[in-house]
Design a protein around this motif. Sequence first.
Motif, PDB file in Angstrom:
ATOM      1  N   ALA A   1      -9.416   6.294  11.991  1.00 32.05           N
ATOM      2  CA  ALA A   1     -10.117   5.668  10.871  1.00 32.05           C
ATOM      3  C   ALA A   1      -9.655   6.232   9.525  1.00 32.05           C
ATOM      4  CB  ALA A   1     -11.622   5.843  11.029  1.00 32.05           C
ATOM      5  N   LEU A   2      -9.168   7.445   9.527  1.00 39.47           N
ATOM      6  CA  LEU A   2      -8.717   8.023   8.252  1.00 39.47           C
ATOM      7  C   LEU A   2      -7.246   7.691   7.950  1.00 39.47           C
ATOM      8  CD1 LEU A   2     -10.557  11.461   8.265  1.00 39.47           C
ATOM      9  CD2 LEU A   2     -11.000   9.510   6.756  1.00 39.47           C
ATOM     10  N   THR A   3      -6.563   7.137   8.946  1.00 41.17           N
ATOM     11  CA  THR A   3      -5.146   6.808   8.731  1.00 41.17           C
ATOM     12  C   THR A   3      -4.918   5.823   7.576  1.00 41.17           C
ATOM     13  OG1 THR A   3      -4.835   7.175  11.081  1.00 41.17           O
ATOM     14  CG2 THR A   3      -3.009   6.146   9.908  1.00 41.17           C
ATOM     15  N   PRO A   4      -5.680   4.710   7.495  1.00 43.37           N
ATOM     16  CA  PRO A   4      -5.440   3.784   6.375  1.00 43.37           C
ATOM     17  C   PRO A   4      -5.607   4.450   5.011  1.00 43.37           C
ATOM     18  CG  PRO A   4      -6.844   2.749   8.016  1.00 43.37           C
ATOM     19  CD  PRO A   4      -6.706   4.187   8.418  1.00 43.37           C
ATOM     20  N   LEU A   5      -6.600   5.336   4.905  1.00 44.95           N
ATOM     21  CA  LEU A   5      -6.812   6.032   3.628  1.00 44.95           C
ATOM     22  C   LEU A   5      -5.638   6.968   3.341  1.00 44.95           C
ATOM     23  CD1 LEU A   5      -8.530   6.795   1.187  1.00 44.95           C
ATOM     24  CD2 LEU A   5      -9.641   8.530   2.597  1.00 44.95           C
ATOM     25  N   ALA A   6      -5.215   7.694   4.392  1.00 48.01           N
ATOM     26  CA  ALA A   6      -4.084   8.605   4.214  1.00 48.01           C
ATOM     27  C   ALA A   6      -2.846   7.829   3.769  1.00 48.01           C
ATOM     28  CB  ALA A   6      -3.800   9.336   5.526  1.00 48.01           C
ATOM     29  N   ARG A   7      -2.679   6.636   4.345  1.00 42.02           N
ATOM     30  CA  ARG A   7      -1.522   5.816   3.976  1.00 42.02           C
ATOM     31  C   ARG A   7      -1.584   5.421   2.501  1.00 42.02           C
ATOM     32  NH1 ARG A   7      -1.523   0.070   4.072  1.00 42.02           N
ATOM     33  NH2 ARG A   7       0.567  -0.814   3.857  1.00 42.02           N
ATOM     34  N   LEU A   8      -2.783   5.006   2.051  1.00 45.02           N
ATOM     35  CA  LEU A   8      -2.925   4.614   0.652  1.00 45.02           C
ATOM     36  C   LEU A   8      -2.617   5.784  -0.275  1.00 45.02           C
ATOM     37  CD1 LEU A   8      -6.115   2.343   0.586  1.00 45.02           C
ATOM     38  CD2 LEU A   8      -3.739   1.652   0.264  1.00 45.02           C
TER      39      LEU A   8
ATOM     40  N   ASN B   1       3.663   8.254  -3.918  1.00 47.66           N
ATOM     41  CA  ASN B   1       5.081   7.904  -3.969  1.00 47.66           C
ATOM     42  C   ASN B   1       5.351   6.679  -4.841  1.00 47.66           C
ATOM     43  OD1 ASN B   1       6.625   9.778  -2.095  1.00 47.66           O
ATOM     44  ND2 ASN B   1       4.846   9.206  -0.877  1.00 47.66           N
ATOM     45  N   ASP B   2       4.335   6.275  -5.608  1.00 46.07           N
ATOM     46  CA  ASP B   2       4.473   5.120  -6.483  1.00 46.07           C
ATOM     47  C   ASP B   2       4.973   3.904  -5.691  1.00 46.07           C
ATOM     48  OD1 ASP B   2       4.252   3.765  -8.824  1.00 46.07           O
ATOM     49  OD2 ASP B   2       6.225   4.329  -9.591  1.00 46.07           O
TER      50      ASP B   2
ATOM     51  N   ALA C   1       3.835  -4.101  -6.903  1.00 52.89           N
ATOM     52  CA  ALA C   1       3.753  -4.520  -8.297  1.00 52.89           C
ATOM     53  C   ALA C   1       2.314  -4.504  -8.810  1.00 52.89           C
ATOM     54  CB  ALA C   1       4.352  -5.906  -8.457  1.00 52.89           C
ATOM     55  N   ASN C   2       1.374  -4.780  -7.929  1.00 48.76           N
ATOM     56  CA  ASN C   2      -0.032  -4.835  -8.325  1.00 48.76           C
ATOM     57  C   ASN C   2      -0.834  -3.839  -7.486  1.00 48.76           C
ATOM     58  OD1 ASN C   2      -2.567  -5.541  -9.228  1.00 48.76           O
ATOM     59  ND2 ASN C   2      -2.235  -7.742  -9.032  1.00 48.76           N
ATOM     60  N   PRO C   3      -0.736  -2.548  -7.837  1.00 49.19           N
ATOM     61  CA  PRO C   3      -1.342  -1.506  -6.994  1.00 49.19           C
ATOM     62  C   PRO C   3      -2.858  -1.640  -6.854  1.00 49.19           C
ATOM     63  CG  PRO C   3      -0.572  -0.584  -9.075  1.00 49.19           C
ATOM     64  CD  PRO C   3      -0.053  -1.978  -9.004  1.00 49.19           C
ATOM     65  N   VAL C   4      -3.525  -2.109  -7.904  1.00 44.75           N
ATOM     66  CA  VAL C   4      -4.981  -2.236  -7.838  1.00 44.75           C
ATOM     67  C   VAL C   4      -5.362  -3.270  -6.768  1.00 44.75           C
ATOM     68  CG1 VAL C   4      -7.075  -2.816  -9.100  1.00 44.75           C
ATOM     69  CG2 VAL C   4      -5.230  -1.601 -10.257  1.00 44.75           C
ATOM     70  N   GLU C   5      -4.679  -4.395  -6.823  1.00 47.50           N
ATOM     71  CA  GLU C   5      -4.931  -5.435  -5.826  1.00 47.50           C
ATOM     72  C   GLU C   5      -4.629  -4.909  -4.415  1.00 47.50           C
ATOM     73  OE1 GLU C   5      -1.924  -8.557  -5.309  1.00 47.50           O
ATOM     74  OE2 GLU C   5      -3.510 -10.002  -5.632  1.00 47.50           O
TER      75      GLU C   5
ATOM     76  N   GLY D   1       2.628  -3.822 -13.275  1.00 45.84           N
ATOM     77  CA  GLY D   1       3.506  -2.703 -13.603  1.00 45.84           C
ATOM     78  C   GLY D   1       2.848  -1.644 -14.462  1.00 45.84           C
ATOM     79  N   ALA D   2       1.593  -1.863 -14.832  1.00 50.05           N
ATOM     80  CA  ALA D   2       0.925  -0.893 -15.705  1.00 50.05           C
ATOM     81  C   ALA D   2       0.356   0.281 -14.918  1.00 50.05           C
ATOM     82  CB  ALA D   2      -0.174  -1.581 -16.507  1.00 50.05           C
ATOM     83  N   GLY D   3       0.330   0.162 -13.608  1.00 52.69           N
ATOM     84  CA  GLY D   3      -0.128   1.285 -12.794  1.00 52.69           C
ATOM     85  C   GLY D   3      -1.554   1.134 -12.309  1.00 52.69           C
ATOM     86  N   LEU D   4      -1.934   2.089 -11.479  1.00 53.80           N
ATOM     87  CA  LEU D   4      -3.212   2.035 -10.776  1.00 53.80           C
ATOM     88  C   LEU D   4      -4.410   2.181 -11.714  1.00 53.80           C
ATOM     89  CD1 LEU D   4      -4.160   1.770  -7.856  1.00 53.80           C
ATOM     90  CD2 LEU D   4      -3.902   4.225  -7.598  1.00 53.80           C
TER      91      LEU D   4
END
Lengths: 201, 358
Positions: free
Chosen positions: A17-24, A30-31, A35-39, B325-328
């Motif tokens: 269960a903690l794997t998905p969080l660890a992946r995020l 690692n950036d 393109a849309n990290p929030v989404e 591209g503006a980041g988290l």
Amino acid sequence: MNKQKINLVKVAIWLLALTPLARLVWLGFNDDLGANPVEFVERSTGLWALVILLVTLSLTPVRLITRQVWVIQLRRLTGLFMFFYACLHITTYVWLDFGFVWADIVKDIAKHPRILVGFGAFLLAIPLAATSNSYMIKRLKTNWKKLHQVVYLLAILAVVHFLWLVKKDVTEPLYYAAALALLFGIRLYYQYKSSKKSQLA
Amino acid sequence: MIITSKTATNPSNIKPSEITPRTLFEDRRALMKTASIGLVAGAAGIWSTQSKAAQIAGGATEGAGRLVGRANAPAVAVKATAKPSSVYIPRQKITGYTKTAYGADEKLTKYQDITTYNNYYEFGTGKADPAIEAVLFKPRPWTISIEGEVKKAKTISIEDLMKIAPLEERIYRHRCVEAWSMVIPWIGLPLSNLVKWAEPTGNAKFIEFISANDPATMPGVRSPILDWPYTEGLRLDEAMNPLALLAVGLYGEVLPNQNGAPVRLVTPWKYGFKGAKAIVKIRFVEKMPLTTWVKSGPNEYGFYANVNPNVDHPRWTQSSEKPIGAGLFAGRIKTKMFNGYADQVGQMYAGLDLKKNF
């Protein structure tokens, strides 16, 4: 299944269960969240909350089919992990997506049924998580079972929330809707069977 | 206008075999055999392919190419015999375009983000799908049929189209109906030049743009998610607006397949879905065309689709947007009326109820 073995299963659930969080977290450092990290984070946490919810709801059907009563002992743990990912999901929405601009958030929830339904599901999860400890189980007695049946409504709201998200291609949310329908179906079938039995008796 | 590349020697007469070096072309064939590997990746679909596509398609530097691995299986399933393969799409520079003042002060979205985060349902509904699935698509040779209420109804090649007017670079803000935005340095020619060239008759009131619809190279059109072919439209005066652009490139290079190669419409004051990609037909008509998204959901998508922070999509807000591209932790920015192009386009909609005509 002795207590020791059950504990081992629980440890496995913790790790899984903690794997998905660890992946995020890994992708974030690692950036690599796209393109849309929030989404990305919003979708990922939401999806995992739903997946773990379905896993939780599948424990009773598994018990009914396999007659392995002990699996029910896993339900609190998976249920709380569902709540954990739901919390991450809503935190992402409130913080990363809307930057704590409460006026916009309130407007967004009130104006858009999709958000309202998701928010409703989250609100329903709060009392369930709060009464998941042994003390509350004992205290609420039969009411506890009634209260926790709210999870069925919660699950329907969660699936609808997902269905209304997509612009056009509903294939993926429909898989989840189908899974939920199947889990409901198994429950109803066994209920029907046992009611027939009691009629005969 | 000259396209330079190692493989294409005569820019006005590029054969497909010249665009793709033979060895790489053969490599594409080999990748068909990796279908089963793709299926495994598909089964793990819950691990969004988004970041994977970013890694694959964006790893290249200037002048290099993009190594595109297959994360999804092509519909032609061939038994897996080969090792996982990769496809190399050469990036071709465009020379001979002029820079313009449009958006000169804007901060550009990264090439990698522009080319890996795409809504292009002909190649799949995931944002990462087009960068992966469009590798088999062939944007040349290409013809565009100009038809309907025009004096010059004829079929022209993409090369002819690019000679109708000098190519310009224009940096435009791009606002998606899904409330995210980019800043993109397009290269193209004003749509108005094509309209004038085609000589519309007095009956021409609207223009309809029809996109390619090839099931062999566009896996998305094999499922009826939308009513294919993708159709978009503009009022004639909108098409004549100096902002309307027919784009053939971005970032100084030939338009990548996933961004609508070889030619797409760009109307920066409208939501992105108005920008028909891989255009095969431009039809001048008398009546307002029934466009794809209007057909799919008339209460959610309108013919005008002008960017408007005051008219929400029924399911989400349009008053703000997420800059790509503006980041988290960058949050949202306020969406501007007509995406900030009100001075250039506002007068076209004077007297029109924008709440009704959304």
